[in-house]
Design an enzyme around this catalytic site. Structure first.
Site, PDB file in Angstrom:
ATOM      1  NE  ARG A 114      39.656  11.771  43.916  1.00  0.00           N
ATOM      2  CZ  ARG A 114      38.940  11.673  45.032  1.00  0.00           C
ATOM      3  NH1 ARG A 114      38.220  12.707  45.446  1.00  0.00           N
ATOM      4  NH2 ARG A 114      38.923  10.557  45.729  1.00  0.00           N
ATOM      5  CG  HIS A 115      44.602   9.430  39.246  1.00  0.00           C
ATOM      6  ND1 HIS A 115      44.789   9.162  37.908  1.00  0.00           N
ATOM      7  CD2 HIS A 115      45.760   9.967  39.694  1.00  0.00           C
ATOM      8  CE1 HIS A 115      46.010   9.518  37.554  1.00  0.00           C
ATOM      9  NE2 HIS A 115      46.616  10.023  38.613  1.00  0.00           N
ATOM     10  CB  VAL A 116      37.759  10.042  40.671  1.00  0.00           C
ATOM     11  CG1 VAL A 116      37.356  11.117  39.675  1.00  0.00           C
ATOM     12  CG2 VAL A 116      36.565   9.562  41.475  1.00  0.00           C
ATOM     13  CB  THR A 134      39.592   5.235  41.508  1.00  0.00           C
ATOM     14  OG1 THR A 134      39.669   3.841  41.868  1.00  0.00           O
ATOM     15  CG2 THR A 134      40.992   5.750  41.201  1.00  0.00           C
ATOM     16  NE  ARG A 160      45.160  13.833  37.500  1.00  0.00           N
ATOM     17  CZ  ARG A 160      46.347  13.820  38.092  1.00  0.00           C
ATOM     18  NH1 ARG A 160      47.387  13.363  37.437  1.00  0.00           N
ATOM     19  NH2 ARG A 160      46.495  14.267  39.307  1.00  0.00           N
TER      20      ARG A 160
END
Length: 409
Positions: free
Chosen positions: A170-172, A145, A112
């Protein structure tokens, strides 16, 4: 004498060494007679250099094909889905595709993008995972990230060993599972108008939202007062680091990947991001049309998103979104907006590319496109909180627990 008469003659004199025709590729040097014969067949004329070039090209093609297959290529699910959708467009197929059995992916990753409605979707996923029994795998790491090679290997290993079917979020930035010997999952994501995303993040970091007056102090406790109350126009026009490249190059790296060049604003990262969208992402939606995004997710991934639109439209769920309106948000001056747009031109090219692909998918399923003429310059607006803002983070708030209990019953 008789033996000589049995030898076949050719125009140059002497016996023809190839009575049944010369071998493919031409005669060895010094045999000019064969060259004269080739002149009668110009379409067969080529030199040893041309022959070598053709063979080298064939070798490169074969090696490239081999490496592409070893690299994994698009996930099998996406290949099946493309076959399911077919090659038709809205011009020759005005209705939805014929009823078929939709392939089911057991591995989905939602990497995301920040301030693009991700908390809205995660809240819905928590409810849906209880209803449909899939494994929702989340991460407590929100601010890392970019990963080293070892960190990529470790994360991919942990994700791949999760109980299937799973949806990891996950923010990645994009991870290439096949590079490390894993099965490439189907990716999904949502992006937003780049300037609106930047403004939402800028004011949220400073002033938080209506969940509490001190919310912003928890997130940015070390921010100095002069920085917290820095005028947005001054930040942009005076080129403060927060309002200039490469800090504005934010969305593309989520799709480009972990390569160092993915962090540099430019054509290389842009084109690689587009390629990954085509080959590894099941759906990349736009936040301005979130209901249509949820509708397509429900259509593509019913085992995960069945019923998501009815949950999202529930009045109690919508009321929850009013708590997340960023406070003290202001619109920059036209000059500042134009400056931002120029600095984010690669982000906008990517955004419009994704928007076009998203609208193509909508047309394939008979969804009416929004009637609007593309503007000569970007349109900037204050989005309504129910469409673009993010609901309360249930990892930090207990007040929303009642909503999850409603849908569990």
């Amino acid at each position: 004498m008789k033996k000589q008469q049995q030898q076949q003659q050719h125009p140059g004199g002497g016996a023809d060494p190839w009575p049944h025709g010369a071998p493919l590729g031409g005669a060895p040097p010094g045999l000019g007679s064969w060259k004269r014969r080739v002149s009668l067949l110009p379409f067969l004329r080529f030199s040893l250099r041309d022959y070598g070039f053709c063979m080298a090209t064939l070798l490169v093609f074969c090696l490239g094909s081999l490496f592409y297959q070893l690299g994994g290529g698009p996930p099998r699910f996406l290949l099946d889905l493309r076959q399911y959708l077919g090659n038709s467009t809205y011009l020759d197929d005005h209705g939805p595709p014929p009823s078929k059995v939709l392939p089911f992916p057991s591995q989905v990753v939602y990497n995301r993008v920040g301030k693009c409605g991700s908390r809205t979707v995660v809240l819905l996923l928590r409810i849906l995972s209880e209803k449909h029994g899939f494994n929702l795998v989340t991460s407590d790491i929100h601010n890392k990230t970019r990963l080293t090679k070892n960190e990529q290997m470790e994360l991919i290993k942990n994700i791949s060993t999760a109980e299937q079917p799973y949806l990891f979020t996950r923010h990645v930035h994009f991870l290439n599972f096949s590079r490390f010997g894993g099965d490439q999952p189907a990716y999904i994501n949502i992006i937003r108008d780049p300037v609106n995303r930047f403004l939402s993040n800028y004011f949220f970091r400073r002033f938080g939202d209506w969940r509490g007056e001190q919310n912003h102090m928890i997130r940015t406790p070390s921010m100095r007062q002069e920085e917290r109350y820095l005028d947005i126009n001054e930040c942009i026009l005076e080129s403060y680091p927060e309002c200039s490249n490469p800090r504005l190059f934010y969305i593309i790296p989520y799709f480009c990947g972990q390569h160092p060049r993915c962090r540099e604003p430019g054509e290389w990262a842009l084109e690689r991001a587009k390629l990954n969208v085509n080959e590894n992402f099941l759906l990349v939606g736009i936040l301005e049309e979130l209901e249509d995004v949820l509708l397509l997710l429900e259509r593509f991934l019913p085992h995960y998103f069945k019923g998501v639109l009815s949950i999202y439209k529930d009045p109690e769920h919508r009321k929850l979104g009013n708590m997340t309106v960023t406070v003290k948000k202001t619109v920059p001056s036209p000059e500042a907006v134009q400056t931002l747009y120029q600095r984010m031109r690669h982000e906008y090219e990517f955004y419009h590319y994704v928007k076009e692909q998203f609208h193509l998918l909508k047309r394939k399923f008979g969804l009416k496109p929004r009637a609007s003429r593309p503007p000569l310059r970007p349109q900037f607006f204050i989005p309504s909180p129910l469409e673009t803002e993010e609901p309360i983070d249930d990892e930090q708030q207990d007040a929303e627990k009642w909503l999850e209990d409603i849908y569990k019953r």
